[in-house]
Scaffold this active site. Sequence first.
Site, PDB file in Angstrom:
ATOM      1  N   LYS A   6       0.831  -1.205   0.000  1.00 60.99           N
ATOM      2  CA  LYS A   6       0.000   0.000   0.000  1.00 60.99           C
ATOM      3  C   LYS A   6       0.869   1.259   0.000  1.00 60.99           C
ATOM      4  CE  LYS A   6      -3.713   0.124   2.554  1.00 60.99           C
ATOM      5  NZ  LYS A   6      -4.639   0.236   3.709  1.00 60.99           N
ATOM      6  N   HIS A  56      -2.419 -38.688   9.959  1.00 58.71           N
ATOM      7  CA  HIS A  56      -1.176 -39.430  10.156  1.00 58.71           C
ATOM      8  C   HIS A  56      -0.095 -38.553  10.780  1.00 58.71           C
ATOM      9  CE1 HIS A  56      -2.396 -43.103   7.966  1.00 58.71           C
ATOM     10  NE2 HIS A  56      -3.202 -42.258   7.341  1.00 58.71           N
ATOM     11  N   LYS A  74       9.476  -4.950  13.931  1.00 57.72           N
ATOM     12  CA  LYS A  74       9.937  -4.267  12.728  1.00 57.72           C
ATOM     13  C   LYS A  74      10.780  -3.041  13.078  1.00 57.72           C
ATOM     14  CE  LYS A  74       6.203  -5.550   9.526  1.00 57.72           C
ATOM     15  NZ  LYS A  74       5.175  -5.013   8.615  1.00 57.72           N
TER      16      LYS A  74
END
Length: 584
Positions: free
Chosen positions: A250, A428, A548
Amino acid sequence: MARTARSSNRYCGGSHSLEQRPARCATDEAIPPKKMKNESMTSPNPTLTASPAWNALQSHHAEIRDTHLRSLFQEDGDRGQRMTAEALGIYLDYSKNRITDQTLQLLLQLAEQSGLRERIDAMFRGDKINATEQRAVLHVALRAAKGESIVVDGEDVVPEVHAVLDKMAAFCHRVRSGQWKGHTGKSIRTIVNIGIGGSDLGPVMAYEALRHYSQRDLQFRFVSNIDGTDLAEALQDLDPSETLFIVASKTFTTQETLTNAHSARQWCLERLGDEAAIAKHFVAVSTNAEQVAAFGIDTANMFGFWDWVGGRYSFDSAIGLSLMLSIGPDQFRQMLAGMHAMDTHFKTAPFEQNLPVLLAFLGIWYNNFFDAQSVAILPYDHYLGKLTAYLQQLDMESNGKQVDLEGNQVDYQTGPIIWGAPGTNGQHAFYQLIHQGTKMIPCDFIGFCETLNPLGNHHDLLMANFFAQTEALAMGKTEAEVRADGVDDHQVPHRIFEGNHPTNTILIDRLTPESFGKLIAMYEHKVFVQGALWNINSFDQWGVELGKVLAKKIVPELDSDDSQPLQHDSSTNTLIKRYRSGKN
């Protein structure tokens, strides 16, 4: 013997029972309540766990928590037919849950007390229910039909949504037909989507889910990890003259996405040798025209979206450009129609018949009263192999919150851990723990009556397992039944299945773009309902940001020498130094 269930006791790090828990934490005074700017979103009850509906559910849980599903089915011969809901071709069987009719009535009271209907209406009319960012939350506008009106800040956004869809469709027709030519005059054969988070998980999940409907002379790859291996392997055997990159960011500043995009750009230039090639081989999904142009992308090939669309709710916007290229505009719009149909169902159906609301109720029941820590999503269709990973982000990023809408620390569990795997593969791997482990793990089983790829009796075998697993989880196998099979005494304890494990069964006729859209929208609205009942903001994600920020600080330190002191904790400082020495 029935497992003793524990009530959730998370508050301020303490270990009080629900009966002992104070209405507020002593430390709450350090976190002053925040006034809601949107008064329609203010919770009518200051403390959820002190409310009448919550206390009634707590008492009800104490009464029925040890009741086995075998008993519930024996006492009610119509339970399997009655405890179901069906809408829009989606059949939900919730009879294999540890609930009674009273449980649902009490959960309905909780919804009424929490103002759920008002919150739903607030979202659909464009109120800024994302209070911390003062944004509307309008992924529903992305699939609104032409002619409908949804107003945000005085502007009807529906015409703009359809303008972007039309622009995407025109572009997709050019690429899919071969009219779009690369720098050397060749048609595009491979599309590489570069994104992160919702700009990757949504498109790749939807592409895999609807791959049956894709244009097979086009191949698609998805790159998200900043680890260079992800991009290197994606590009390994590609011809740049036939490759188109979609850069989805964006702001066009996302570190992971732009790092990969610039490396892809360099790969292209090294092989095609001309800056002009970038405009023929890169397009952008962004709102930052200046940065897009600086990259070398023609802004005529920039597809926009809006700040009222969260990343994890965005693959039905321009973020889904790769999906539209794969399945074509018509089938993309069929998916949007399915999502819109579920939006309408969610907005209008009575709560007791409302698919997202029922799923949310059951999640609240196990999360907050049985102390179930996780939910397994188990799709019995290979095409839905990435659905669980997508729902992890949708749910855990939305409802992984520890403060309520007013900024108060919550004294109850919020979002669960979402996990799972498709089909019989999981049987499994981890089903052993669900069947005979010590944890309660509610499960959603998702199956289809008709396969898209008929091959012998494969689908009947798949669905036989599908039905058998929910039956086994619910009913188990008693000691008497094990002994009746002639099992040796020393093996009897190991062959007993307690059962009483709750499941939802979601059955759909066929996996199509439309039914897929309905399924995704159903889970979107389920997450919203749970956030509303917990009185939290499901639409911000501040928890994503701290790591971040710290990473940006550390990046230059990894190439520095020891002359500049590190300012982290002793563990991080030592690890950085060890990394420096290891890479030199």
